[in-house]
Design a protein around this motif. Structure first.
Motif, short mmCIF file in Angstrom:
data_model
loop_
_atom_site.label_atom_id
_atom_site.label_comp_id
_atom_site.label_asym_id
_atom_site.label_seq_id
_atom_site.Cartn_x
_atom_site.Cartn_y
_atom_site.Cartn_z
N LYS A 116 1.06 -1.45 0.06
CA LYS A 116 0.10 -0.02 -0.23
C LYS A 116 0.96 1.42 0.33
CE LYS A 116 -4.14 2.27 0.72
NZ LYS A 116 -4.39 3.10 -0.45
N TYR A 117 1.96 1.14 0.53
CA TYR A 117 2.82 2.56 0.37
C TYR A 117 3.39 3.20 -1.01
CZ TYR A 117 6.94 0.10 1.43
OH TYR A 117 8.63 -0.07 1.03
N LEU A 118 3.76 1.74 -1.80
CA LEU A 118 4.13 2.03 -2.76
C LEU A 118 2.95 2.74 -3.48
CD1 LEU A 118 6.72 -0.70 -2.58
CD2 LEU A 118 7.05 1.86 -2.77
N THR A 119 1.53 2.63 -3.83
CA THR A 119 0.71 3.62 -4.65
C THR A 119 0.75 4.02 -5.14
OG1 THR A 119 -0.91 1.78 -2.98
CG2 THR A 119 -1.96 3.03 -4.65
N LYS A 120 1.76 5.24 -4.91
CA LYS A 120 2.49 6.48 -5.79
C LYS A 120 3.26 6.25 -7.12
CE LYS A 120 3.85 11.24 -6.30
NZ LYS A 120 4.64 11.00 -7.42
N PHE A 121 4.49 5.25 -6.10
CA PHE A 121 5.56 4.99 -6.93
C PHE A 121 4.68 4.25 -8.03
CE2 PHE A 121 8.05 1.08 -7.95
CZ PHE A 121 9.38 1.80 -8.58
N TYR A 122 4.39 2.84 -7.93
CA TYR A 122 3.36 2.13 -9.40
C TYR A 122 2.37 2.90 -10.22
CZ TYR A 122 5.38 -1.55 -7.16
OH TYR A 122 6.34 -2.61 -6.49
N THR A 123 1.67 4.30 -9.23
CA THR A 123 0.53 4.71 -10.33
C THR A 123 1.34 5.53 -11.30
OG1 THR A 123 -0.85 4.89 -8.22
CG2 THR A 123 -0.94 7.00 -9.96
N ASP A 124 2.42 6.64 -10.62
CA ASP A 124 3.69 6.64 -11.65
C ASP A 124 4.20 6.59 -12.76
OD1 ASP A 124 3.02 8.96 -9.83
OD2 ASP A 124 5.63 9.25 -8.79
N GLY A 126 1.89 3.86 -14.73
CA GLY A 126 0.87 3.47 -15.13
C GLY A 126 -0.13 2.62 -14.40
N PHE A 127 0.00 2.68 -13.68
CA PHE A 127 -0.51 1.49 -12.53
C PHE A 127 -2.02 2.20 -11.73
CE2 PHE A 127 3.46 -1.19 -13.26
CZ PHE A 127 2.33 -1.85 -13.70
N ASN A 128 -2.97 1.16 -11.45
CA ASN A 128 -3.94 1.92 -10.64
C ASN A 128 -4.81 1.13 -9.87
OD1 ASN A 128 -4.09 4.55 -12.62
ND2 ASN A 128 -4.85 3.00 -13.86
N ILE A 142 -2.51 -3.68 -1.73
CA ILE A 142 -3.23 -3.12 -3.03
C ILE A 142 -3.44 -3.88 -4.48
CG2 ILE A 142 -2.91 -0.93 -3.67
CD1 ILE A 142 -6.11 -0.32 -2.70
N ALA A 143 -4.66 -4.04 -5.13
CA ALA A 143 -3.98 -4.52 -6.12
C ALA A 143 -4.13 -3.74 -7.46
CB ALA A 143 -5.06 -5.70 -6.92
N MET A 144 -3.18 -3.51 -7.94
CA MET A 144 -2.84 -2.68 -9.00
C MET A 144 -2.89 -2.94 -10.84
SD MET A 144 -0.59 0.24 -7.11
CE MET A 144 -1.29 1.09 -8.33
N ILE A 145 -3.32 -1.91 -11.48
CA ILE A 145 -3.79 -2.91 -13.00
C ILE A 145 -3.02 -2.13 -14.07
CG2 ILE A 145 -5.14 -3.79 -15.10
CD1 ILE A 145 -6.69 -5.21 -12.58
N LYS A 146 -2.21 -1.98 -15.08
CA LYS A 146 -1.85 -1.42 -15.81
C LYS A 146 -2.66 -2.06 -17.20
CE LYS A 146 2.96 -0.13 -17.87
NZ LYS A 146 1.95 1.61 -18.99
N LYS A 147 -2.89 -0.91 -17.74
CA LYS A 147 -4.01 -1.32 -19.09
C LYS A 147 -2.58 -0.71 -20.46
CE LYS A 147 -7.43 -2.40 -17.51
NZ LYS A 147 -8.84 -2.93 -17.93
#
Length: 147
Positions: A116-124, A126-128, A142-147
């Motif tokens: 969870k604490y890495l959400t911004k890193f992965y969002t940057d 392209g993951f949501n 949290i599950a994150m997906i990049k399309k």
């Protein structure tokens, strides 16, 4: 600078395998103080993305084509040695992993189970985020997906 190598399990020599497992254990067991089964029987079905600096393994991920770990391609065991995080190697190893999924598996959708604490890193990258937060080995994810 990070030198990236991508190898199937059978291509790893004993020293590479040892260094990869050592890095994963250092981070996921010792640093995060989490007792869990890192060697999960899936390494032989993964592609291993290894980041080397001066011939030392300092960054790593493993990637899977769809249907092996999740219903879509996935990246996991994202690890960067503590002393090397300040160089942006996390971003470099993830970009190399995303590119490898696209080139080696011809897939564009990628799912990760992100701390969870890495959400911004992965969002940057392209993951949501998708779905609800959950605990995995006592750590919020949290599950994150990049399309």
């Amino acid at each position: 600078m990070l030198d990236i190598k991508i190898k199937e399990f059978k291509e790893l020599d004993i020293q590479e395998l040892y260094k990869v497992l050592q890095l994963r254990s250092e981070i996921f067991v010792v640093e995060q103080d989490c007792v869990y089964q890192d060697i999960d029987g899936k390494d032989d079905r993964a592609l291993h993305v290894i980041g080397l600096n001066d011939n030392e393994v300092v960054a790593y991920t493993r990637i899977f084509k769809s249907g092996i770990y999740f219903d879509m391609a996935s990246i996991g065991r994202v690890a960067v040695h503590k002393q090397h995080r300040k160089f942006g190697y996390g971003k470099v190893i993830m970009e190399a992993s995303i590119k490898a999924v696209e080139e080696r598996f011809s897939e564009n959708e990628i799912k990760i189970s992100a701390q969870k604490y890495l959400t911004k890193f992965y969002t940057d990258l392209g993951f949501n985020a998708t779905g609800e937060e959950y605990l995995e080995d006592g750590i919020p994810h949290i599950a994150m997906i990049k399309k």
